[in-house]
Design a protein around this motif. Structure first.
Motif, mmCIF file in Angstrom:
data_model
loop_
_atom_site.group_PDB
_atom_site.id
_atom_site.type_symbol
_atom_site.label_atom_id
_atom_site.label_comp_id
_atom_site.label_asym_id
_atom_site.label_seq_id
_atom_site.Cartn_x
_atom_site.Cartn_y
_atom_site.Cartn_z
ATOM 1 N N LEU A 1 39.814 49.409 48.585
ATOM 2 C CA LEU A 1 39.497 48.131 47.966
ATOM 3 C C LEU A 1 38.026 47.814 48.151
ATOM 4 C CD1 LEU A 1 42.683 47.936 48.767
ATOM 5 C CD2 LEU A 1 42.363 45.529 48.150
ATOM 6 N N GLU B 1 48.740 39.141 43.529
ATOM 7 C CA GLU B 1 47.896 38.244 44.327
ATOM 8 C C GLU B 1 48.314 38.220 45.789
ATOM 9 O OE1 GLU B 1 45.145 36.752 43.468
ATOM 10 O OE2 GLU B 1 45.261 37.530 41.427
ATOM 11 N N LYS C 1 39.341 43.893 45.476
ATOM 12 C CA LYS C 1 40.134 44.523 44.418
ATOM 13 C C LYS C 1 40.212 46.028 44.661
ATOM 14 C CE LYS C 1 40.614 40.883 41.562
ATOM 15 N NZ LYS C 1 41.910 40.364 41.068
ATOM 16 N N LEU D 1 46.839 41.321 47.433
ATOM 17 C CA LEU D 1 45.395 41.186 47.637
ATOM 18 C C LEU D 1 45.091 40.273 48.818
ATOM 19 C CD1 LEU D 1 44.165 40.902 43.935
ATOM 20 C CD2 LEU D 1 44.048 42.898 45.426
ATOM 21 N N ASN E 1 46.000 45.143 41.874
ATOM 22 C CA ASN E 1 45.159 44.029 41.429
ATOM 23 C C ASN E 1 45.908 42.941 40.684
ATOM 24 O OD1 ASN E 1 43.066 45.366 42.619
ATOM 25 N ND2 ASN E 1 42.201 46.176 40.730
ATOM 26 N N ASN E 2 47.109 43.228 40.224
ATOM 27 C CA ASN E 2 47.928 42.205 39.576
ATOM 28 C C ASN E 2 48.887 41.521 40.544
ATOM 29 O OD1 ASN E 2 46.735 42.695 37.095
ATOM 30 N ND2 ASN E 2 48.276 44.179 36.450
ATOM 31 N N HIS F 1 39.585 49.631 43.945
ATOM 32 C CA HIS F 1 38.515 50.282 43.190
ATOM 33 C C HIS F 1 39.110 51.240 42.171
ATOM 34 C CE1 HIS F 1 34.834 52.664 42.497
ATOM 35 N NE2 HIS F 1 34.181 51.614 42.952
ATOM 36 N N THR G 1 32.925 43.275 37.720
ATOM 37 C CA THR G 1 33.726 44.066 38.660
ATOM 38 C C THR G 1 32.827 44.405 39.841
ATOM 39 O OG1 THR G 1 33.124 46.265 37.836
ATOM 40 C CG2 THR G 1 34.963 45.136 36.723
ATOM 41 N N GLN H 1 45.162 50.829 39.654
ATOM 42 C CA GLN H 1 44.646 49.482 39.863
ATOM 43 C C GLN H 1 45.662 48.379 39.603
ATOM 44 O OE1 GLN H 1 40.797 49.753 37.605
ATOM 45 N NE2 GLN H 1 40.024 48.702 39.411
#
Length: 390
Positions: free
Chosen positions: A304, A240, A308, A243, A237-238, A310, A65, A233
């Motif tokens: 982020l 895409e 990702k 992100l 983060n899931n 934080h 991470t 998160q």
């Protein structure tokens, strides 16, 4: 075929704030790796276990991470009125790349303890009981940081009852002062404005605050990008697509801040700038299940790091938050109610954090003299890290 034995290099694995990293005394590194360059980067990449296409860091000390893929190099300071020089390397997980462009505020909390315990501080400056003041030169951004390290019977006091959201267990409190925290890469506000318009092709136009303080950071309003500001998160983060959108926004922001001259350069500068979004205070439940009341915070912030969201808040980004909160008209200040303040309590995915900042106008421009926050740190393991000689 004969293979060389592994190198054995003195090292200390430490937690600082909500991060972990491998700490080295520069003089303990192999001679070829002591100066900056490919030999140093190759060694540290192998220590962490990068690049790892599996994204696990199974064959290294990294934690896969952004908070746990870090290295710290320390040496006695060659600068007047400083005790130790501190260089931070953010190690990419799936790429053979170390970003040396910024500081890690969380690991800063562990620098003083390491320096004291490893003979990098003049003994005359160390108190047996009480607080030892360690003057740190942050070599990445060329700034002074003052760490207040608790001591008991001549040794660093690591245990205590100070609780830091994002860290499971309590420890001793370490107060850290970031002196003149405007980042070393130009003006605090690169455009001269506390708010700007960021035009991102195929995504839209956004109101942003771009600030160099602690670490270059781009702040957006959560509502402008379709969020509440209370996200944890998994919500980011899931996704895409989200992100990728954040990375595009970050790249265009870096260009507007003058940190890069070409969008492609953002790929090799993942550690800076950070991108964050803010929202007015509201009730939410943290990642640990703790209920956070709007009455206990001034605003919410999500940031982020290395692509990702934080799990808590980067220490350097907390400095940027505290600095921006102290300056009227920034998005951070407005989200916190738009009033004058010298400190702010903000909500993050793991809980809350308080950070203070002293701001004033000097010759028509805002200047922050210092930002202050409390963290904790402790040694997790010390000895020798082994590295294949490949």
């Amino acid at each position: 075929m004969t293979f060389k034995p592994q190198l054995k290099i003195p090292a200390t694995y430490m937690r600082g704030g909500t991060s972990k990293g491998v700490f080295f005394n520069v003089s303990d590194l192999p001679l070829a790796a002591q100066p900056p360059g490919p030999a140093r980067d190759q060694l540290l990449l192998r220590v962490i276990g990068s690049p790892d296409p599996y994204g696990k860091h199974t064959d290294g000390m990294g934690g896969a991470t952004s908070s746990t893929s870090k290295t710290v190099l320390l040496s006695k300071s060659s600068r007047a009125d400083h005790d130790v020089d501190y260089l931070f390397g953010q190690v990419a997980i799936d790429k053979a790349f170390i970003d040396w462009s910024g500081n890690c505020g969380n690991l800063t909390a562990a620098v003083g303890a390491f320096a004291i315990s490893n003979g990098l501080i003049d003994p005359s400056r160390i108190v047996a009981n009480g607080i030892t003041v360690v003057r740190i030169w942050q070599a990445n951004i060329k700034k002074t940081i003052i760490a207040h390290i608790p001591m008991t019977n001549g040794e660093v006091q690591e245990t205590g009852d100070f609780e830091l959201d994002g860290v499971t267990f309590p420890a001793a409190e370490v107060q850290v002062e970031f002196i003149d925290p405007a980042d070393g890469e130009g003006a605090m506000f690169p455009s001269g404005n506390v708010v700007d318009q960021l035009d991102v092709p195929n995504i839209g136009k956004f109101t942003v605050t771009m600030i160099n303080a602690g670490i270059p950071t781009i702040f957006l309003n959560a509502a402008d990008i379709g969020y509440s500001g209370m996200e944890l998160q998994d919500a980011i983060n899931n996704d895409e697509a989200a992100l990728a959108r954040f990375e595009t926004l970050r790249a265009y922001g870096a260009l507007k801040m003058g940190l890069i001259t070409d969008l492609e350069q953002a790929k090799a500068r993942q550690h800076t700038p950070k991108i964050a979004f803010v929202a007015p205070a509201a009730d939410y439940v943290s990642s640990s299940g703790k209920a956070i009341s709007a009455a206990d915070i001034d605003l919410s912030v999500r940031a982020l790091s290395m692509g990702k969201l934080h799990h808590a808040m980067m220490g350097t980004a907390a400095v940027a938050i505290g600095t921006a909160a102290a300056i009227p008209g920034t998005l951070v200040n407005l989200a916190a109610g738009g009033v004058e303040r010298q400190s702010v309590v903000f909500g993050h995915p793991s809980g809350t954090l308080r950070v203070g900042a002293e701001a004033k106008i000097v010759q028509g421009s805002w200047q922050v003299t210092k930002a202050i926050m409390s963290r904790s740190a402790r040694v997790l393991m010390e000895g020798k890290v082994r590295v294949p000689q490949d």
